[in-house]
Write a protein that holds these residues in place. Structure first.
Motif, mmCIF file in Angstrom:
data_model
loop_
_atom_site.group_PDB
_atom_site.id
_atom_site.type_symbol
_atom_site.label_atom_id
_atom_site.label_comp_id
_atom_site.label_asym_id
_atom_site.label_seq_id
_atom_site.Cartn_x
_atom_site.Cartn_y
_atom_site.Cartn_z
ATOM 1 N N GLY A 222 0.796 -1.222 0.000
ATOM 2 C CA GLY A 222 0.000 0.000 0.000
ATOM 3 C C GLY A 222 0.823 1.264 0.000
ATOM 4 N N VAL A 223 2.160 1.132 -0.064
ATOM 5 C CA VAL A 223 3.027 2.313 -0.003
ATOM 6 C C VAL A 223 3.973 2.339 -1.196
ATOM 7 C CG1 VAL A 223 4.570 3.684 1.432
ATOM 8 C CG2 VAL A 223 2.886 2.207 2.518
ATOM 9 N N THR A 224 5.053 1.551 -1.149
ATOM 10 C CA THR A 224 6.051 1.610 -2.228
ATOM 11 C C THR A 224 6.525 0.247 -2.710
ATOM 12 O OG1 THR A 224 7.878 1.716 -0.627
ATOM 13 C CG2 THR A 224 6.956 3.821 -1.397
ATOM 14 N N GLU A 225 6.147 -0.849 -2.066
ATOM 15 C CA GLU A 225 6.682 -2.154 -2.461
ATOM 16 C C GLU A 225 5.858 -2.744 -3.605
ATOM 17 O OE1 GLU A 225 8.334 -5.155 0.389
ATOM 18 O OE2 GLU A 225 6.662 -6.346 -0.402
ATOM 19 N N TRP A 226 6.541 -2.981 -4.725
ATOM 20 C CA TRP A 226 5.905 -3.512 -5.929
ATOM 21 C C TRP A 226 6.449 -4.904 -6.230
ATOM 22 C CZ3 TRP A 226 2.037 -0.867 -8.444
ATOM 23 C CH2 TRP A 226 1.849 0.469 -8.069
ATOM 24 N N SER A 227 5.583 -5.741 -6.796
ATOM 25 C CA SER A 227 5.962 -7.114 -7.099
ATOM 26 C C SER A 227 5.593 -7.454 -8.534
ATOM 27 C CB SER A 227 5.262 -8.088 -6.146
ATOM 28 O OG SER A 227 5.406 -9.422 -6.589
ATOM 29 N N SER A 228 6.522 -8.163 -9.201
ATOM 30 C CA SER A 228 6.239 -8.757 -10.509
ATOM 31 C C SER A 228 6.613 -10.229 -10.412
ATOM 32 C CB SER A 228 7.039 -8.069 -11.615
ATOM 33 O OG SER A 228 6.842 -8.738 -12.864
ATOM 34 N N MET A 229 5.668 -11.104 -10.711
ATOM 35 C CA MET A 229 5.889 -12.537 -10.560
ATOM 36 C C MET A 229 6.048 -13.189 -11.934
ATOM 37 S SD MET A 229 5.965 -14.986 -8.138
ATOM 38 C CE MET A 229 4.877 -14.500 -6.789
#
Length: 294
Positions: free
Chosen positions: A236-243
């Motif tokens: 909900g802040v800055t952590e992004w994920s690509s799987m």
């Protein structure tokens, strides 16, 4: 004025304090409307009973005591109190480093609730407060200000659950773990025939784009062999994920993969290796059911 909390029962007794004249009856009013079946009298005292008071019952009330010599009047205002509600807070603010960031929060209630801001990582320290509304203003915002903030609304009647707001200061992609940019390898395992999964996570603002390659040169796209998820904001802040998912793993899938994340402020590279599961270690000694070593 009479105070009562919404949902409670309430009784108002009226004694005209005149024993010189016999009180024949009482008439109760809410504004111009007479209230029937809500009042009674005993021992010369008139009583108005309201059960489970609702907000709509707030207002001006009056009572008339009818005596043998005439009428005696009294009036009062019924104030129905209730806890904070309709809490509205800024959900997410993205600003460039050095700019001013503002988080706003408001709530209604009777009495008007107190509004306070705290940081989620230190919920005991109050940052800013107001009555009915509070605007948290951070001048010259830095990356250290990035995080979740909590808006609290409370009054003597009740306290509402805090509402979260995210303050995000723009920043280039960086590792969400301790992996250095482009120099370390993150190892993942999958058995032949299973699905291999590589999770590329970075901190970035605004949202980064992701590109996957295999063996450092061939760009991977979603097809029958590979599946790449859309970037997902995980905290909900800055952590992004690509799987990246590798379907039906075969021997040649045990190789090197690269995730490149990029936004307007920079880029970050994470290297991955997909490996077969390690075989179980051979035990150095065995013990039978009788405790003897073999």
């Amino acid at each position: 004025m009479a105070l009562v909390t919404c949902g409670e029962s309430w009784i108002y007794c009226y004694d005209p304090e005149t024993r010189m004249h016999f009180v024949k009856n009482y008439t109760w009013w809410r504004g111009p409307v007479a209230l029937s079946r809500l009042g009674d009298s005993e021992g010369g005292v008139g009583t108005l009973r309201l059960r489970r008071v609702r907000r709509g019952q707030a207002g001006n009330y009056s009572v008339t005591a009818h005596t043998s010599r005439g009428a005696i009047h009294s009036s009062f205002f019924l104030n129905v109190q209730y806890g904070p509600e309709e809490i509205v807070a800024t959900k997410r603010v993205l600003v460039d480093e050095g700019d001013t960031a503002t988080l706003a929060c408001s709530a209604s209630g009777n009495p008007t609730p107190n509004i306070t801001w705290t940081r989620a990582s230190d919920n005991t320290s109050e940052i800013w407060r107001g009555v009915g509304e509070a605007r948290l203003v951070l001048k010259q915002a830095s990356r250290a200000d990035t995080g979740l903030y909590l808006c609290h609304a409370s009054s003597p009647v009740a306290a509402a659950a805090p509402v979260r707001a995210a303050l995000v200061v723009s920043q280039p992609p960086t590792s969400a773990s301790d992996i250095a940019n482009g120099t370390q390898v993150d190892r993942w395992w999958a058995a032949v025939g299973d699905k291999g999964q590589l999770d590329c996570r970075v901190h970035a603002a605004p949202a980064p784009s992701f590109k996957w390659t295999v063996n450092d040169d061939r760009v991977i796209y979603t097809d029958r062999k590979y599946s790449i998820s859309s970037p997902k904001l995980t905290d909900g802040v800055t952590e992004w994920s690509s799987m990246l998912r590798v379907r039906d793993v075969i021997e040649k899938d045990y190789t090197n993969y690269t995730c490149i994340s990029r936004n307007a402020h920079g880029s970050f590279v994470i290297h991955f290796s997909l490996l077969p599961p390690a075989p179980p270690a051979t035990p150095e000694e065995l013990t039978d059911a009788w405790g003897k070593k073999r």
